[in-house]
Design a protein around this motif. Sequence first.
Motif, PDB file in Angstrom:
ATOM      1  N   LEU A 192       0.828  -1.212   0.000  1.00  0.00           N
ATOM      2  CA  LEU A 192       0.000   0.000   0.000  1.00  0.00           C
ATOM      3  C   LEU A 192       0.862   1.263   0.000  1.00  0.00           C
ATOM      4  O   LEU A 192       0.613   2.201  -0.757  1.00  0.00           O
ATOM      5  CB  LEU A 192      -0.941  -0.008   1.211  1.00  0.00           C
ATOM      6  N   ASP A 193       1.899   1.272   0.842  1.00  0.00           N
ATOM      7  CA  ASP A 193       2.797   2.431   0.876  1.00  0.00           C
ATOM      8  C   ASP A 193       3.448   2.660  -0.478  1.00  0.00           C
ATOM      9  O   ASP A 193       3.585   3.792  -0.932  1.00  0.00           O
ATOM     10  CB  ASP A 193       3.883   2.223   1.940  1.00  0.00           C
ATOM     11  N   SER A 194       3.833   1.557  -1.110  1.00  0.00           N
ATOM     12  CA  SER A 194       4.595   1.671  -2.361  1.00  0.00           C
ATOM     13  C   SER A 194       3.747   2.212  -3.510  1.00  0.00           C
ATOM     14  O   SER A 194       4.287   2.665  -4.511  1.00  0.00           O
ATOM     15  CB  SER A 194       5.189   0.317  -2.749  1.00  0.00           C
ATOM     16  N   ILE A 195       2.414   2.153  -3.365  1.00  0.00           N
ATOM     17  CA  ILE A 195       1.565   2.723  -4.422  1.00  0.00           C
ATOM     18  C   ILE A 195       0.891   4.014  -3.949  1.00  0.00           C
ATOM     19  O   ILE A 195      -0.032   4.517  -4.585  1.00  0.00           O
ATOM     20  CB  ILE A 195       0.499   1.715  -4.917  1.00  0.00           C
ATOM     21  N   GLY A 196       1.339   4.535  -2.811  1.00  0.00           N
ATOM     22  CA  GLY A 196       0.853   5.840  -2.377  1.00  0.00           C
ATOM     23  C   GLY A 196      -0.413   5.811  -1.530  1.00  0.00           C
ATOM     24  O   GLY A 196      -1.181   6.773  -1.525  1.00  0.00           O
ATOM     25  N   TYR A 197      -0.636   4.710  -0.809  1.00  0.00           N
ATOM     26  CA  TYR A 197      -1.862   4.567  -0.023  1.00  0.00           C
ATOM     27  C   TYR A 197      -1.462   4.205   1.416  1.00  0.00           C
ATOM     28  O   TYR A 197      -1.771   3.135   1.913  1.00  0.00           O
ATOM     29  CB  TYR A 197      -2.715   3.454  -0.657  1.00  0.00           C
ATOM     30  N   GLY A 198      -0.737   5.109   2.050  1.00  0.00           N
ATOM     31  CA  GLY A 198      -0.223   4.840   3.394  1.00  0.00           C
ATOM     32  C   GLY A 198      -1.136   5.355   4.486  1.00  0.00           C
ATOM     33  O   GLY A 198      -2.082   6.099   4.222  1.00  0.00           O
ATOM     34  N   GLN A 199      -0.804   4.979   5.730  1.00  0.00           N
ATOM     35  CA  GLN A 199      -1.600   5.423   6.862  1.00  0.00           C
ATOM     36  C   GLN A 199      -0.940   6.638   7.494  1.00  0.00           C
ATOM     37  O   GLN A 199       0.278   6.654   7.713  1.00  0.00           O
ATOM     38  CB  GLN A 199      -1.716   4.280   7.888  1.00  0.00           C
ATOM     39  N   LYS A 200      -1.757   7.633   7.799  1.00  0.00           N
ATOM     40  CA  LYS A 200      -1.237   8.904   8.300  1.00  0.00           C
ATOM     41  C   LYS A 200      -0.439   8.724   9.592  1.00  0.00           C
ATOM     42  O   LYS A 200       0.710   9.120   9.678  1.00  0.00           O
ATOM     43  CB  LYS A 200      -2.405   9.873   8.535  1.00  0.00           C
ATOM     44  N   TYR A 201      -1.056   8.108  10.582  1.00  0.00           N
ATOM     45  CA  TYR A 201      -0.464   8.030  11.924  1.00  0.00           C
ATOM     46  C   TYR A 201       0.944   7.435  11.891  1.00  0.00           C
ATOM     47  O   TYR A 201       1.905   8.055  12.348  1.00  0.00           O
ATOM     48  CB  TYR A 201      -1.385   7.217  12.835  1.00  0.00           C
ATOM     49  N   THR A 202       1.067   6.253  11.340  1.00  0.00           N
ATOM     50  CA  THR A 202       2.360   5.570  11.373  1.00  0.00           C
ATOM     51  C   THR A 202       3.400   6.296  10.525  1.00  0.00           C
ATOM     52  O   THR A 202       4.532   6.510  10.957  1.00  0.00           O
ATOM     53  CB  THR A 202       2.208   4.124  10.868  1.00  0.00           C
ATOM     54  N   ASN A 203       2.999   6.677   9.326  1.00  0.00           N
ATOM     55  CA  ASN A 203       3.989   7.257   8.419  1.00  0.00           C
ATOM     56  C   ASN A 203       4.460   8.636   8.875  1.00  0.00           C
ATOM     57  O   ASN A 203       5.610   9.016   8.648  1.00  0.00           O
ATOM     58  CB  ASN A 203       3.424   7.296   6.992  1.00  0.00           C
ATOM     59  N   GLU A 204       3.587   9.352   9.542  1.00  0.00           N
ATOM     60  CA  GLU A 204       3.980  10.647  10.092  1.00  0.00           C
ATOM     61  C   GLU A 204       5.059  10.434  11.157  1.00  0.00           C
ATOM     62  O   GLU A 204       6.057  11.147  11.225  1.00  0.00           O
ATOM     63  CB  GLU A 204       2.751  11.332  10.701  1.00  0.00           C
ATOM     64  N   ILE A 205       4.862   9.415  11.979  1.00  0.00           N
ATOM     65  CA  ILE A 205       5.819   9.118  13.046  1.00  0.00           C
ATOM     66  C   ILE A 205       7.146   8.640  12.470  1.00  0.00           C
ATOM     67  O   ILE A 205       8.223   9.043  12.926  1.00  0.00           O
ATOM     68  CB  ILE A 205       5.206   8.091  14.020  1.00  0.00           C
ATOM     69  N   VAL A 206       7.074   7.796  11.448  1.00  0.00           N
ATOM     70  CA  VAL A 206       8.310   7.328  10.813  1.00  0.00           C
ATOM     71  C   VAL A 206       9.099   8.526  10.293  1.00  0.00           C
ATOM     72  O   VAL A 206      10.327   8.591  10.421  1.00  0.00           O
ATOM     73  CB  VAL A 206       7.990   6.318   9.679  1.00  0.00           C
ATOM     74  N   GLY A 207       8.396   9.508   9.749  1.00  0.00           N
ATOM     75  CA  GLY A 207       9.056  10.715   9.262  1.00  0.00           C
ATOM     76  C   GLY A 207       9.729  11.485  10.394  1.00  0.00           C
ATOM     77  O   GLY A 207      10.866  11.930  10.273  1.00  0.00           O
ATOM     78  N   LYS A 208       9.025  11.605  11.525  1.00  0.00           N
ATOM     79  CA  LYS A 208       9.564  12.361  12.663  1.00  0.00           C
ATOM     80  C   LYS A 208      10.833  11.723  13.212  1.00  0.00           C
ATOM     81  O   LYS A 208      11.803  12.398  13.506  1.00  0.00           O
ATOM     82  CB  LYS A 208       8.522  12.429  13.780  1.00  0.00           C
ATOM     83  N   VAL A 209      10.795  10.417  13.379  1.00  0.00           N
ATOM     84  CA  VAL A 209      11.949   9.765  13.994  1.00  0.00           C
ATOM     85  C   VAL A 209      13.157   9.872  13.067  1.00  0.00           C
ATOM     86  O   VAL A 209      14.287  10.043  13.506  1.00  0.00           O
ATOM     87  CB  VAL A 209      11.640   8.302  14.396  1.00  0.00           C
ATOM     88  N   GLN A 210      12.903   9.857  11.764  1.00  0.00           N
ATOM     89  CA  GLN A 210      14.028   9.959  10.835  1.00  0.00           C
ATOM     90  C   GLN A 210      14.577  11.376  10.777  1.00  0.00           C
ATOM     91  O   GLN A 210      15.763  11.590  10.583  1.00  0.00           O
ATOM     92  CB  GLN A 210      13.606   9.501   9.433  1.00  0.00           C
ATOM     93  N   ARG A 211      13.682  12.351  10.959  1.00  0.00           N
ATOM     94  CA  ARG A 211      14.087  13.744  10.847  1.00  0.00           C
ATOM     95  C   ARG A 211      14.675  14.256  12.164  1.00  0.00           C
ATOM     96  O   ARG A 211      15.694  14.922  12.179  1.00  0.00           O
ATOM     97  CB  ARG A 211      12.867  14.586  10.442  1.00  0.00           C
TER      98      ARG A 211
END
Lengths: 510, 243
Positions: free
Chosen positions: A172-191
């Motif tokens: 789902l992520d690979s075709i642009g259909y991700g979940q807001k909650y998790t992916n937002e957090i993944v972004g934060k921890v990486q940034r």
Amino acid sequence: MAAPKFEIPTLKEVSEVPRVQEGAMAHVQSFVAAAPIQQAIGFPGELVENWEQKAIEKMGDLLGKYRSFKVYLDACVHCGACTDKCHYFLGTGDPNNMPVARQELVRKVYRRHFTFAGKYFPKLVGAVDLTKDVLDKWYTYYNQCSECRRCSVFCPYGIDTAEITMAAKEILDSIGYGQKYTNEIVGKVQRIGNNLGLPGPALEDTLEGLEEDIEADTGVKVRLPLDQKGAEVLLVTPSADFFSEPHVESLIGYAKVFHAAGVSWTLSSHASEAGNFGLFIGNYETMRNIALRIREAALELGVKRIIVGECGHAWRVAYSFWNTLAGIGAGANDPFAVELQQQLDPRYPAPQHICEFTYDLLKRGVIKVDKSANDHRVITYHDSCNVARASRMGDMPGGQFVIPREVIKMVANNFQDMEADTIHESTFCCGGGGGLLTDDLMELRVKGALPRMEALKRVVDGQQVNFMATICAICKAQFSKVLPYYGFDMGMVGGVHQLVSTAIQLEQKE
Amino acid sequence: MSTLTILFACMFYAATAIMVLGLGYKIYDYARTPAPLKIPTTPAPTTTTGVAFRLFREVVFFESLFKATKWTWIFGYVFHGALALVLLRHVRYFQEPIWTIVALVQPFGLYAAFGMVIGLGGLWARRFLVDRVRYISTLSDHLMLALLLAIGLSGMGMKFVAHTDIVSVKNFMQGLMTFNIQPMPEDPILLVHLTLVACLMTIFPISKLLHIPGLFFSPSRNQADNPREHRYVSAWAAKLEQK
């Protein structure tokens, strides 16, 4: 607590398996990630044009990379052993929350595109094309799985729905259909370095505040060091420990344990997060990138030991995957991993769980406790799913059940286990794991907590239990929120080191 | 040589080839696919010997299924146990002289046929009676049970209703094995029985019968719990480190 827009299940004396109620949870859909969130972590911003083709390609790619995915899609015989094992099915009756049916959502498409029977006799084996409707069902129901692995305990072939869910989320992520909650957090921890997006200076302030609190409370100067080079121990803990209740009580507990044991330690602003939400979306590279921050911090600070705080899936990633992902462990012969492994003290397991650390100190009498300080509590212990079914503590299988309970019993007098089929490897997920700890899934979280709430109610009524200890940041946050829906006090849940913190005897150190 | 004999000989050669090659390919495919992460369902054994013992318990006792549901375990166990005895009993058609164990199992194997049918009956009943299992059952699940039941019943028919000429059957089978084809007895029940068996062999590599190799390749069952002690990196993941 706002008035819920859904019916809260009633707690029964004897837990029942609900009747199948088709579509009961079809309306519960987690928020979809917006383009900036997706793009920040390398996924397409919105559903790509040729998503069907891309999804099938991605599925093929994963089938070649993950034996679990391939074998589990083939091996199921629809025996039904798992059908009454998922807390989300038990709490909702939605048949797509039965592990086998959840797997079937992907398996049907797998059959259609990758098996002889599904290509030529789709009706016979229930194979379907990946239509938008099917894709939406994937999104809905794979975001209703907390990847807790309870089904895998009971499956005669060990099929782990979590593996299928992770693969589905990866697709789902690979075709642009991700979940807001998790992916937002993944972004934060990486940034920024942690899931809460707490920058270094704010973290420093928080820790200073806590030091003052502890001193005001105990009269003893207990330190919570940050980025201290040359410390013996690097503590990596979920960022919720820095200011969520009741999490912070356990952080204070760890600090007191280090203080009492006279072991120098430090937190890291670069790796201020034990949690690794890369696990939830099944993306190896994301998970690896997050784990590498711990490695970098350990090398930078020159620590001898790495200890992980109370967090369930974090401990799974740390215990089971850190060695693989980032060379944090032992037994390496490649230069990448040897670099760190030579730095770490081989007398201790790497990584080590804070409960293993404290248990050893208590057993050896290095730290002193006054058990009666916890006499106002009758304590039970909730095994967190990822600790129970995806990791270990100590030397022997099942140490993950024994050690936290032993720690509790060494710092408190009143301990009562919940029913045997609701603890240890049969434990129920709190209902908020796997990237579902978000308000847009409140109905799912409340209903999914039902099996645990029923087991808890029985020890509350029967054994006067008034405190449920657990060693997971998600469990703590989820229960704090959900307990009141079932008429319990939100303060009933807390960490094992909260109990240690209550009982530990401190001395002033120079 | 009759047309029927040639037909059955061809059918069995084809079914055997499909089963062996198909299953061989599947096993090769599972074996070559990496398992990049340590994911044993814990508590798990920490050694390879322990893992072998865990798999042994799964294969011989259906340990996990026993934990899950007693009814399915009972029917499943009765069916699989009986099937094992029946298969062992059938080994006598493929060898001369026969092994002692095969001789010893004959009377048990005979009654095991009833176990097979009872087990299958119970498993099938669940597909109608338990709403959850009914929901997940597909047409192929029902057909698989029908196929196995028909094989069992036709086999029993030849023992308990209308005897077939088993000496000729043995000749035919041994002829097949030595590529020296012997006449096939023209007994209708036998023809049905063998046709269904050939069907079963043919669908083996493309159906849920893959649960048999699947169990041995299941990472949650076949991995040792020792990630802190041994570094474990799959080939494709190791490439990430070279970047």
